[in-house]
Design an enzyme around this catalytic site. Structure first.
Site, PDB file in Angstrom:
ATOM      1  N   SER A 595      -4.574  -1.586  -5.848  1.00  0.00           N
ATOM      2  CA  SER A 595      -5.216  -0.552  -5.573  1.00  0.00           C
ATOM      3  C   SER A 595      -6.368  -0.013  -6.434  1.00  0.00           C
ATOM      4  CB  SER A 595      -4.481   0.648  -4.914  1.00  0.00           C
ATOM      5  OG  SER A 595      -5.094   1.340  -4.302  1.00  0.00           O
ATOM      6  N   ASP A 697      -5.595  -1.505   6.440  1.00  0.00           N
ATOM      7  CA  ASP A 697      -6.107  -0.823   5.292  1.00  0.00           C
ATOM      8  C   ASP A 697      -7.482  -0.620   5.187  1.00  0.00           C
ATOM      9  OD1 ASP A 697      -6.149   0.156   2.656  1.00  0.00           O
ATOM     10  OD2 ASP A 697      -5.341  -1.774   1.704  1.00  0.00           O
ATOM     11  N   HIS A 727      -2.040  -0.471   3.748  1.00  0.00           N
ATOM     12  CA  HIS A 727      -2.143  -0.354   2.126  1.00  0.00           C
ATOM     13  C   HIS A 727      -0.703  -0.388   1.337  1.00  0.00           C
ATOM     14  CE1 HIS A 727      -4.579   0.313  -1.303  1.00  0.00           C
ATOM     15  NE2 HIS A 727      -3.700   1.369  -1.670  1.00  0.00           N
TER      16      HIS A 727
END
Length: 756
Positions: A595, A697, A727
């Site tokens: 991320s 996501d 995610h």
């Protein structure tokens, strides 16, 4: 031709983007524990750099979801019905200064028994004008001179509560003088004060306000949830109490968050000074479209109005009505929610529901005030609340939210507050049936099963402080499901030129020189630490095999970009300098991350290339990386970048609103190549790169667009996409995370192989 940049935050679209030099401001919010004040606080907390200090004035502390008051917030308990001097003394003692004031203080006086909630008009005028005048005088006594004073009133300014008025309602419409109206008295009071002290002002006029706070008064949504919950409990259909005209009437709704975004825009926009503005969701809402939706959320059949049925008629007293011609207003109903809520069967049913679900609202109280507001909203059979947004739009306001989506989010918030029972179909319904997509459609079955087990959809929402609490709770939940740390991997905490790191090494690593992976954790640049991805780092060290150095870079909102990158780069250089000591070799060092950490892994690589140190990093391994901002996607890739919108609202873990809050808190500038690697001029020099993405996501296309850009430059890439997964899904149990972990290891091994 002028150009404006707007943004989306979850279900709210067309929101303003303010200049970066608008920062370091102090706001005063009065009535901060009410529905509007609390949502104003939520909006200002999304921009901690812009709003350096927020002073909340109310008799009670504003509600905070995690119980913690953010450091930028100061609460002052005051009663504005006290004398101006007494108020001024407290403000002076607390050293109050104010750049901007948002005034929401309001007292609902008791009506005569059996009369409508606003029937005691004279007393409403006296009390609420006194609230404002006392506070204004206290500011003058302390020489507090804000740049702008915002007063929120409402759509009753236009007299729609008395019958048919001019439609649509525009800010320039004449006052309706059929009865006393405290909005007019407050406006006159504010204008006189601002003229005397040379202060600019705004007046904002919302209609029916949608929002969830512990005090449910003056809220359309809470009574609707009670009505649907009791009907479900009693096995009864959702019966619409009013007639076909009210059923089909278009009614303006005004979501509390969107109102607050508008109010922030108004006070910060020079061209909006000394103007009144309507506040609405800027869409069409009808009960005929919404009622079936509400029924579906609660698993109920519903009953439409029957125009041949028996209705009671309530004729309003003003003839002619506010517009000056035509018949007086008429409300036709079979029953009212207020009458319904007082029935013994209903009061007992709610007590049973509250006990079964451990609700905070144990009994239905203050029924006339709470249910009367929703009755009025449902009963209107004339366009009495059809607010025009033309004036604000001409000055650059473009905010919009689908009112149906807004009601759904409000009901979910009431669930989180423990005020109404859980309705599984509400949480799983996602976007309403009349929008483009459903939030259950296309998800991996194992993920939907997880949500059923959890009883909710995990999603980081609200302010940074609220997300920090949610993240801590989620991390604790996930830790409980993890196996004990792998004892074949040894770990050691160290400092890398002042940056905390944790070094993971297979116990038999001394027999060979292993690759070194410099790892950066996720968390939107504001969450996470060395512990949050400890198990993942151990797994990576064991299975690749490699030495993993996890970096604990500094976080927002205390620190701003590029501090996170600077820390990450410092740690990498320390690893490079000490590679042999760590048991590895300088010739095989890689960056990796998840991320925001995946974004940092890419940015560190880019920074090394700029310094002419291409050979120091041999490859990049990223999972669901942040690589782009939706406002600065390169033109030729914009058509490929759709996930930020398609997965923008209500998706699990992190949606667009979550990411926008992270970006703002971390000081991420949308056009900064030191934050978003897709803006880099060095992509052609990148080493082999592995990218994994998730289909549900908002960051899906961050990875896809980056891969397309790298491939165009001739860079070797490998990628995996997990259709139907959100995610960071692999952190949750029983969602096929093993496939992800195995593929990342294969991706890492591919990077190592292709770097040689």
């Amino acid at each position: 031709m002028s150009t404006q940049v707007v943004q989306s935050r979850g279900i709210f679209h067309g929101l303003p983007v303010f200049p970066e030099n608008v920062k370091g401001l102090t706001a005063v919010i009065t009535g901060a524990n009410g529905i509007s004040g609390q949502h104003m606080l939520r909006v200002l907390l999304q921009s901690p750099e812009r709003w350096m200090k927020i002073i909340c004035i109310s008799r009670r502390l504003p509600f905070m979801k995690d119980g913690a008051v953010p450091g930028v917030v100061e609460h002052i308990a005051l009663d504005f019905l006290d004398t101006p001097q007494a108020i001024a003394n407290v403000l002076r003692e607390r050293g109050v200064k104010a750049d901007y004031v948002f005034f929401f203080s309001y007292v609902q006086v008791d009506p005569e028994p059996g009369a409508p909630i606003w029937s005691n008009a004279q007393e409403l005028c006296r009390v609420n004008t006194l609230l404002l005048s006392n506070f204004l005088e206290s500011l003058a006594l302390n020489s507090i001179k804000p740049r702008r004073f915002m007063l929120q009133t409402g759509a009753k300014h236009y007299g729609g509560q008395f019958g048919s008025n001019l439609a649509p309602q525009e800010e320039s419409d004449p006052r309706v003088l059929l009865e006393p109206n405290f909005y007019y008295d407050q406006e006159d009071c504010l204008w006189a004060y601002c003229k005397k002290h040379d202060i600019k002002w705004n007046v904002i006029r919302p209609a029916f306000i949608l929002g969830a706070v512990p005090d449910a008064a003056m809220n359309v949504c809470f009574p609707l949830a009670v009505y649907a919950s009791v009907r479900r409990h009693l096995g009864q259909p959702l019966d619409f109490p009013y007639d076909l005209t009210a059923w089909d009437m278009s009614v303006t709704q005004s979501s509390a968050l969107l109102n607050s975004y508008l109010e922030e825009w108004a006070v910060l926009t020079d061209g909006a000074a000394n103007e009144a503005f309507n506040a609405s969701d800027d869409g069409i809402f009808t009960w005929s479209k919404f009622w079936p939706l509400l029924a579906s959320w609660y698993g109920l059949d519903y009953i439409r109005p029957d125009d041949e049925g028996k209705y009671k008629d309530l004729i309003l007293p003003h003839n002619p009505p506010p517009r000056g011609y035509g018949p007086p207003g008429k409300i036709r109903y079979r029953f009212s929610l207020t009458e319904w809520a007082k029935q013994p069967e209903v009061t007992q049913a709610w007590k049973d529901i509250a006990q079964q679900n451990d609700l905070s609202v144990k009994e239905l109280h203050d029924v006339d005030r709470i249910f009367g507001f929703t009755d009025f909203a449902m009963s209107v059979s004339w366009p009495g609340a059809s607010l025009s947004m033309a004036k604000a739009r001409k000055l650059g306001w473009h905010g919009y939210v689908d009112s149906n989506e807004s009601v759904r989010e409000v009901l979910l918030d009431f669930e989180k507050l423990g005020m109404i029972p859980h309705a599984p179909a509400l949480a799983q319904s996602g976007a309403p049936a009349n929008t483009a997509s459903s939030l259950t459609e296309g998800y991996a079955p194992e993920w939907l099963e997880l949500e059923k087990t959890l009883g909710t959809r995990p999603l980081l929402t609200g302010t940074v402080e609220e997300m920090q609490g949610q993240f801590a709770a989620l991390s604790a939940l996930l830790s409980a499901s993890q196996t004990p740390p792998d004892d074949t991997i040894e770990s050691k905490d160290e400092t890398a030129d002042g940056i905390p790191v944790r070094i993971y090494k297979p116990k038999d690593a001394a027999r060979t020189k292993l690759p070194i992976v410099v790892y950066y954790h996720g968390g939107g640049f504001v969450l996470g630490n060395l512990d949050t991805e400890d198990a993942w780092c151990r797994y990576l060290a064991k299975t690749t095999p490699s030495i993993v150095v996890s970096v604990d870079y500094r976080l927002g909102p205390k620190f701003k970009m590029p501090v996170m990158l600077e820390d990450s780069l410092t740690a990498f250089k320390w690893v490079y300098a000490n590679a042999e000591t760590l048991g590895g070799t300088k010739s095989r060092i890689f960056t990796a991350g998840t991320s925001a950490g995946g974004g940092l892994a890419l940015l560190v690589t880019d920074a090394l290339i700029q310094e002419g140190k291409n050979s120091h990093v041999k490859g990049v391994i990223t999972a669901v990386p942040i690589t782009a901002h939706p406002l600065s996607i390169p033109e030729e890739y914009k058509s490929q970048y759709t996930s930020y919108e398609k997965n923008g609202s209500g998706v699990p873990v992190a949606d667009a609103s979550t990411l926008n809050t992270f970006f703002e808190a971390a000081g991420c500038k949308y056009d900064d190549p030191m934050t978003f690697v897709t803006l880099s001029q060095n992509l052609s020099q990148f080493p082999p790169t592995y990218i994994s993405t998730c289909g549900k996501d908002p960051l899906r296309d961050d990875g896809r667009v980056l891969e397309a850009m790298l491939k165009r430059e001739g860079v070797k890439t490998k990628s995996d996409n997990y259709i139907g997964q959100p995610h960071c899904f692999w952190l949750f149990p029983n969602v096929n995370g093993e496939e992800f972990l195995a593929n990342v290891v294969k991706g890492a091994q591919w990077v190592v192989l292709n770097s040689e």
